[in-house]
Write a protein that holds these residues in place. Structure first.
Motif, PDB file in Angstrom:
ATOM      1  N   PRO A 128       0.810  -1.230   0.000  1.00  0.00           N
ATOM      2  CA  PRO A 128       0.000   0.000   0.000  1.00  0.00           C
ATOM      3  C   PRO A 128       0.836   1.270   0.000  1.00  0.00           C
ATOM      4  O   PRO A 128       0.496   2.242  -0.690  1.00  0.00           O
ATOM      5  CB  PRO A 128      -0.824  -0.140   1.285  1.00  0.00           C
ATOM      6  N   GLY A 129       1.946   1.275   0.762  1.00  0.00           N
ATOM      7  CA  GLY A 129       2.782   2.466   0.818  1.00  0.00           C
ATOM      8  C   GLY A 129       3.403   2.810  -0.518  1.00  0.00           C
ATOM      9  O   GLY A 129       3.468   3.984  -0.914  1.00  0.00           O
ATOM     10  N   TYR A 292      10.758  -2.502   2.166  1.00  0.00           N
ATOM     11  CA  TYR A 292       9.970  -2.526   0.940  1.00  0.00           C
ATOM     12  C   TYR A 292       8.847  -1.484   0.963  1.00  0.00           C
ATOM     13  O   TYR A 292       7.841  -1.616   0.257  1.00  0.00           O
ATOM     14  CB  TYR A 292       9.389  -3.919   0.694  1.00  0.00           C
ATOM     15  N   GLY A 293       9.001  -0.464   1.768  1.00  0.00           N
ATOM     16  CA  GLY A 293       8.067   0.646   1.736  1.00  0.00           C
ATOM     17  C   GLY A 293       6.720   0.369   2.364  1.00  0.00           C
ATOM     18  O   GLY A 293       5.724   1.012   2.012  1.00  0.00           O
ATOM     19  N   SER A 294       6.684  -0.568   3.326  1.00  0.00           N
ATOM     20  CA  SER A 294       5.402  -0.915   3.934  1.00  0.00           C
ATOM     21  C   SER A 294       5.105  -0.118   5.193  1.00  0.00           C
ATOM     22  O   SER A 294       4.025  -0.262   5.775  1.00  0.00           O
ATOM     23  CB  SER A 294       5.374  -2.407   4.276  1.00  0.00           C
ATOM     24  N   GLY A 295       6.054   0.707   5.636  1.00  0.00           N
ATOM     25  CA  GLY A 295       5.845   1.503   6.841  1.00  0.00           C
ATOM     26  C   GLY A 295       5.109   2.794   6.555  1.00  0.00           C
ATOM     27  O   GLY A 295       4.549   2.991   5.462  1.00  0.00           O
ATOM     28  N   PRO A 296       5.103   3.710   7.492  1.00  0.00           N
ATOM     29  CA  PRO A 296       4.384   4.971   7.289  1.00  0.00           C
ATOM     30  C   PRO A 296       4.981   5.796   6.157  1.00  0.00           C
ATOM     31  O   PRO A 296       6.187   5.735   5.893  1.00  0.00           O
ATOM     32  CB  PRO A 296       4.539   5.687   8.640  1.00  0.00           C
ATOM     33  N   LEU A 297       4.115   6.554   5.500  1.00  0.00           N
ATOM     34  CA  LEU A 297       4.554   7.461   4.432  1.00  0.00           C
ATOM     35  C   LEU A 297       4.561   8.884   4.970  1.00  0.00           C
ATOM     36  O   LEU A 297       3.550   9.359   5.486  1.00  0.00           O
ATOM     37  CB  LEU A 297       3.635   7.352   3.220  1.00  0.00           C
ATOM     38  N   ASN A 298       5.712   9.543   4.865  1.00  0.00           N
ATOM     39  CA  ASN A 298       5.842  10.942   5.249  1.00  0.00           C
ATOM     40  C   ASN A 298       6.169  11.778   4.020  1.00  0.00           C
ATOM     41  O   ASN A 298       6.990  11.378   3.183  1.00  0.00           O
ATOM     42  CB  ASN A 298       6.932  11.124   6.308  1.00  0.00           C
ATOM     43  N   LEU A 299       5.514  12.931   3.931  1.00  0.00           N
ATOM     44  CA  LEU A 299       5.696  13.827   2.791  1.00  0.00           C
ATOM     45  C   LEU A 299       6.305  15.140   3.261  1.00  0.00           C
ATOM     46  O   LEU A 299       5.868  15.716   4.262  1.00  0.00           O
ATOM     47  CB  LEU A 299       4.349  14.101   2.121  1.00  0.00           C
ATOM     48  N   HIS A 300       7.341  15.591   2.549  1.00  0.00           N
ATOM     49  CA  HIS A 300       7.907  16.923   2.782  1.00  0.00           C
ATOM     50  C   HIS A 300       7.460  17.804   1.624  1.00  0.00           C
ATOM     51  O   HIS A 300       7.793  17.554   0.462  1.00  0.00           O
ATOM     52  CB  HIS A 300       9.436  16.852   2.841  1.00  0.00           C
ATOM     53  N   ASP A 301       6.692  18.834   1.932  1.00  0.00           N
ATOM     54  CA  ASP A 301       6.116  19.680   0.885  1.00  0.00           C
ATOM     55  C   ASP A 301       6.862  20.993   0.703  1.00  0.00           C
ATOM     56  O   ASP A 301       6.331  21.935   0.101  1.00  0.00           O
ATOM     57  CB  ASP A 301       4.645  19.962   1.190  1.00  0.00           C
ATOM     58  N   GLY A 302       8.094  21.058   1.237  1.00  0.00           N
ATOM     59  CA  GLY A 302       8.875  22.283   1.143  1.00  0.00           C
ATOM     60  C   GLY A 302       8.903  23.063   2.438  1.00  0.00           C
ATOM     61  O   GLY A 302       9.760  23.921   2.626  1.00  0.00           O
TER      62      GLY A 302
END
Length: 380
Positions: A128-129, A292-302
């Motif tokens: 999913p991540g 494999y990217g299954s943990g939490p997703l964090n986004l940096h938007d600037g």
């Protein structure tokens, strides 16, 4: 639409996962083939598979499958795939596709000539991540991608019994069994291809104890000898990498220039910080927890980092399926069956991807990218 018939090759962890995945996709598992009769009988009974046998050609004739699912170690893939293609079967195959690039290329060519569908199960691109990250990147959340980092440390036990994972000719090595997944993840998220590579590989294991009774890859740890210093132990030699550092250049329609990709994996090394995959762009970044990217997703938007919840449609697609590996097999098998039936499907990895991955692995193992430097006097 007719129900597709599936024949499974293998009786281990992957084979049992493929059985569940194809049944969930609406196909009928009509037979299973293995090399050890008592194990084969147990697996067939556990999953209610009516036909089982130890001869692959007989299975093809008796079961007349539409699809064959290859769930054996990589060194045992080529012959049953060739025979299945001669029977006009579609083929779903575990990674690696083959132990070397020429064999992988030949299988891809034969499948194209047979005009059948193929699927290559470097399937962790469907966590999913990772699917969420791909959507965000496509929507422009990080701008033009510039670089990627894939960092993982598995700290595998050095006493894991000797087997296929220790030998290149049998489909072993961390590149064939870890890099294939991270390569697929990166290419799926960025919608591109790695076009050049260089790297450093290391066999820091050298040998493994030879122990009888090991069958299922998922339970191999239960067979680690209590005393690795026992003078009566027999040892098998490893000839594959257990750690690697790979730098690649990726071409993507989303990027304004080539994207730098670092693949760093230590198979025998303990982790201190958590494993992760990170995508960087000229306007932001995405950090995925887990190897494999299954943990939490964090986004940096600037302006700063913030955790982003998985969209409902992506999260719901994985519900009711226990295990990350199993979730990914289900997703890929569903796409494969849908495509064969002509119902439409998003793009998925095929034998072309299997050849592409093995070509990179062979290139890295050959070590041809190294340049010997002329060191100044006094530094040599």
């Amino acid at each position: 639409m007719s129900v597709l018939k599936v024949l499974i090759a293998g009786t281990g962890f992957a084979a049992e996962g493929h059985v569940a995945a194809f049944r969930a996709a609406g196909a009928e598992v009509v037979g299973i083939v293995g090399r050890t009769p008592d194990v084969l009988a147990q697996v067939a009974a556990r999953h209610g598979i009516s036909w089982s046998g130890t001869d692959w050609l007989t299975a093809l004739e008796v079961c007349q499958p539409d699809i064959v699912s290859i769930a054996t170690p990589g060194g045992a893939h080529a012959v049953p795939i060739r025979q299945a293609l001669d029977h006009g079967c579609h083929v779903f195959c575990e990674k690696p596709l083959a132990p070397d690039a020429p064999t992988a290329r030949a299988l891809w060519d034969q499948a194209r000539k047979a005009q059948v569908k193929t699927a290559f199960a470097a399937s962790f691109r469907y966590t999913p991540g990772v699917r969420h990250a791909a959507r965000l990147v496509a929507e422009g959340a990080i701008g033009h991608p510039t670089e990627v980092e894939c960092v993982s440390h598995f700290n595998l036990e050095r006493g894991i019994p000797f087997g296929w994972s220790h030998r290149a000719e049998e489909g072993g090595g961390r590149l064939a069994n870890n890099f294939t997944h991270t390569l697929g993840i990166v290419e799926a998220v960025l919608g591109g291809r790695v076009t050049s590579v260089c790297g450093d590989l290391r066999d820091d294991l050298k040998r493994a104890p030879i122990v009888s009774g090991v069958h299922n890859f998922a339970t191999r740890r239960a067979h680690i000898p209590d005393n690795l210093d026992d003078p009566d132990l027999e040892w098998g030699a490893s000839n594959v990498e257990w750690s690697y550092s790979v730098l690649g250049r990726l071409r993507s329609p989303l990027a304004s220039d080539s994207v730098s990709v670092l693949f760093r994996h230590g198979g025998l090394i303990p982790r201190f910080n958590k494993d992760y995959i990170a995508f960087y762009g000229d306007r932001g970044a995405i950090h995925l927890g887990g190897h494999y990217g299954s943990g939490p997703l964090n986004l940096h938007d600037g302006t700063g980092w913030r955790e982003i919840d998985t969209p409902r449609d992506i999260a719901e697609a994985a519900q009711g399926i226990s295990g990350e590996t199993e979730q990914c097999w289900h997703h890929l098998a569903g796409l494969f069956v849908s495509d064969i039936l002509g119902a439409g499907a998003d793009p998925y990895p095929t034998f072309a991807d299997g050849y592409h991955a093995q070509n990179i692995i062979d290139t890295l193992r050959a070590g041809t990218a190294w340049t010997t430097l002329d060191l100044p006097e006094g530094l040599a």
